[in-house]
Design a protein around this motif. Sequence first.
Motif, PDB file in Angstrom:
ATOM      1  N   VAL A 163       1.066  -1.413  -0.259  1.00 10.77           N
ATOM      2  CA  VAL A 163      -0.152  -0.015  -0.110  1.00 10.77           C
ATOM      3  C   VAL A 163       1.084   0.903  -0.261  1.00 10.77           C
ATOM      4  O   VAL A 163       1.784   1.933   1.190  1.00 10.77           O
ATOM      5  CB  VAL A 163      -1.360  -0.316   1.641  1.00 10.77           C
ATOM      6  N   PRO A 164       1.318   1.808  -0.783  1.00 13.84           N
ATOM      7  CA  PRO A 164       2.026   2.891  -1.122  1.00 13.84           C
ATOM      8  C   PRO A 164       1.567   3.984  -0.258  1.00 13.84           C
ATOM      9  O   PRO A 164       0.570   3.944   0.636  1.00 13.84           O
ATOM     10  CB  PRO A 164       2.057   3.485  -2.599  1.00 13.84           C
ATOM     11  N   ARG A 165       1.841   4.616   0.046  1.00  9.91           N
ATOM     12  CA  ARG A 165       2.003   6.362   0.401  1.00  9.91           C
ATOM     13  C   ARG A 165       0.418   7.263   0.470  1.00  9.91           C
ATOM     14  O   ARG A 165       0.778   7.119  -1.000  1.00  9.91           O
ATOM     15  CB  ARG A 165       3.317   7.159   0.716  1.00  9.91           C
ATOM     16  N   GLN A 166      -0.202   7.257   1.051  1.00 14.92           N
ATOM     17  CA  GLN A 166      -1.156   7.980   0.780  1.00 14.92           C
ATOM     18  C   GLN A 166      -1.997   6.858  -0.211  1.00 14.92           C
ATOM     19  O   GLN A 166      -3.370   7.012  -0.317  1.00 14.92           O
ATOM     20  CB  GLN A 166      -1.063   9.313   0.145  1.00 14.92           C
ATOM     21  N   GLY A 167      -1.859   5.864   0.429  1.00 13.37           N
ATOM     22  CA  GLY A 167      -2.782   4.792  -0.161  1.00 13.37           C
ATOM     23  C   GLY A 167      -4.221   4.647   0.530  1.00 13.37           C
ATOM     24  O   GLY A 167      -4.510   3.479  -0.945  1.00 13.37           O
ATOM     25  N   ALA A 168      -4.408   4.718   1.740  1.00 16.00           N
ATOM     26  CA  ALA A 168      -5.157   4.596   2.617  1.00 16.00           C
ATOM     27  C   ALA A 168      -6.507   5.344   2.656  1.00 16.00           C
ATOM     28  O   ALA A 168      -5.380   6.831   3.009  1.00 16.00           O
ATOM     29  CB  ALA A 168      -5.269   3.459   3.561  1.00 16.00           C
ATOM     30  N   LYS A 169      -7.536   5.310   2.538  1.00 15.25           N
ATOM     31  CA  LYS A 169      -8.491   6.223   2.163  1.00 15.25           C
ATOM     32  C   LYS A 169      -9.278   6.384   3.219  1.00 15.25           C
ATOM     33  O   LYS A 169      -9.936   4.969   2.969  1.00 15.25           O
ATOM     34  CB  LYS A 169      -9.163   7.086   0.962  1.00 15.25           C
ATOM     35  N   LEU A 170     -10.100   7.355   3.547  1.00  9.61           N
ATOM     36  CA  LEU A 170     -11.410   6.872   4.204  1.00  9.61           C
ATOM     37  C   LEU A 170     -12.632   8.324   3.288  1.00  9.61           C
ATOM     38  O   LEU A 170     -11.918   9.328   4.708  1.00  9.61           O
ATOM     39  CB  LEU A 170     -11.387   6.827   6.073  1.00  9.61           C
ATOM     40  N   GLU A 171     -13.221   8.194   3.555  1.00  9.02           N
ATOM     41  CA  GLU A 171     -14.581   9.006   3.002  1.00  9.02           C
ATOM     42  C   GLU A 171     -15.823   9.247   4.226  1.00  9.02           C
ATOM     43  O   GLU A 171     -16.140   7.785   4.022  1.00  9.02           O
ATOM     44  CB  GLU A 171     -14.541   8.976   1.952  1.00  9.02           C
ATOM     45  N   PHE A 172     -15.680  10.114   4.173  1.00  6.70           N
ATOM     46  CA  PHE A 172     -16.865  10.522   4.999  1.00  6.70           C
ATOM     47  C   PHE A 172     -18.075  11.356   4.156  1.00  6.70           C
ATOM     48  O   PHE A 172     -17.863  11.953   4.116  1.00  6.70           O
ATOM     49  CB  PHE A 172     -16.728  10.913   6.659  1.00  6.70           C
ATOM     50  N   ALA A 173     -19.233  10.764   4.655  1.00  6.16           N
ATOM     51  CA  ALA A 173     -20.483  11.720   3.700  1.00  6.16           C
ATOM     52  C   ALA A 173     -21.125  11.021   4.354  1.00  6.16           C
ATOM     53  O   ALA A 173     -21.847  10.901   5.328  1.00  6.16           O
ATOM     54  CB  ALA A 173     -20.577  11.334   2.540  1.00  6.16           C
ATOM     55  N   ALA A 174     -22.089  12.736   4.598  1.00  9.10           N
ATOM     56  CA  ALA A 174     -23.889  12.809   5.522  1.00  9.10           C
ATOM     57  C   ALA A 174     -23.959  13.751   4.557  1.00  9.10           C
ATOM     58  O   ALA A 174     -24.005  14.867   4.091  1.00  9.10           O
ATOM     59  CB  ALA A 174     -23.004  12.993   6.486  1.00  9.10           C
ATOM     60  N   ARG A 175     -25.600  13.090   4.989  1.00  5.90           N
ATOM     61  CA  ARG A 175     -26.985  13.940   4.414  1.00  5.90           C
ATOM     62  C   ARG A 175     -28.188  13.751   4.565  1.00  5.90           C
ATOM     63  O   ARG A 175     -27.851  12.869   5.636  1.00  5.90           O
ATOM     64  CB  ARG A 175     -26.804  13.044   2.467  1.00  5.90           C
ATOM     65  N   VAL A 176     -28.911  14.569   4.487  1.00  4.93           N
ATOM     66  CA  VAL A 176     -30.749  14.606   4.857  1.00  4.93           C
ATOM     67  C   VAL A 176     -31.292  13.246   4.155  1.00  4.93           C
ATOM     68  O   VAL A 176     -30.773  13.688   2.768  1.00  4.93           O
ATOM     69  CB  VAL A 176     -30.992  16.033   5.385  1.00  4.93           C
ATOM     70  N   GLU A 177     -31.497  12.471   4.486  1.00 11.21           N
ATOM     71  CA  GLU A 177     -32.406  11.455   3.259  1.00 11.21           C
ATOM     72  C   GLU A 177     -33.169  12.473   2.714  1.00 11.21           C
ATOM     73  O   GLU A 177     -33.792  13.120   3.171  1.00 11.21           O
ATOM     74  CB  GLU A 177     -33.657  10.806   4.322  1.00 11.21           C
TER      75      GLU A 177
END
Length: 189
Positions: free
Chosen positions: A49-63
């Motif tokens: 897994v290269p440097r900066q190869g792991a990401k977490l995406e957080f999202a939120a919305r109103v239904e």
Amino acid sequence: MALFATLAFLAACGHVPMASIERLSKVDMLQTDPAAIRIAVAYPDALRVPRQGAKLEFAARVENATNDLVKKTFTLVPDRSESERAELAGLLKPGTRLEIFRLSNRDVQDMRSIQRRLTALKQTKGKAVKGSMDVSLAGCESSTPPAGPIPVSTFIKTAELGEYITLLRNYDIRKVITGPDAVATHDCI
């Protein structure tokens, strides 16, 4: 650069053990402690897994809304803690690597700020405010992988879970990197 690029944990939802889905459903992404989130991946030694190869995406919305209230991608950093590694030590077999990732201290603060804002919004919108988290990993070849399946296992840990929960167990990523949607593989740089 991507060998197992964008191997989003939830993209392979059909491979997540039912017991894990049940436990994960109890984690509230608007309340969980971002400092305690850990993502672990066990994979063949021929990959990295290269440097900066792991990401977490957080999202939120109103239904039922058309736009996300928040959509932020955080680059995860390696967690070199021996105590974290010890929890998963039984996974290490000859020819296998184990890497653990977490949010940086700065990203923990950013995530907490987002959580506070969304929690306040939830006071007026109630259960209509939904949060989600996706994790993706990019990878590259450090040497030629052996023929046959390329098994990758992924795990998540949060404060509520208290231990690592399996997301994928020995998922053959060769299924992702072959066929019409094949991703070109390259040597690690």
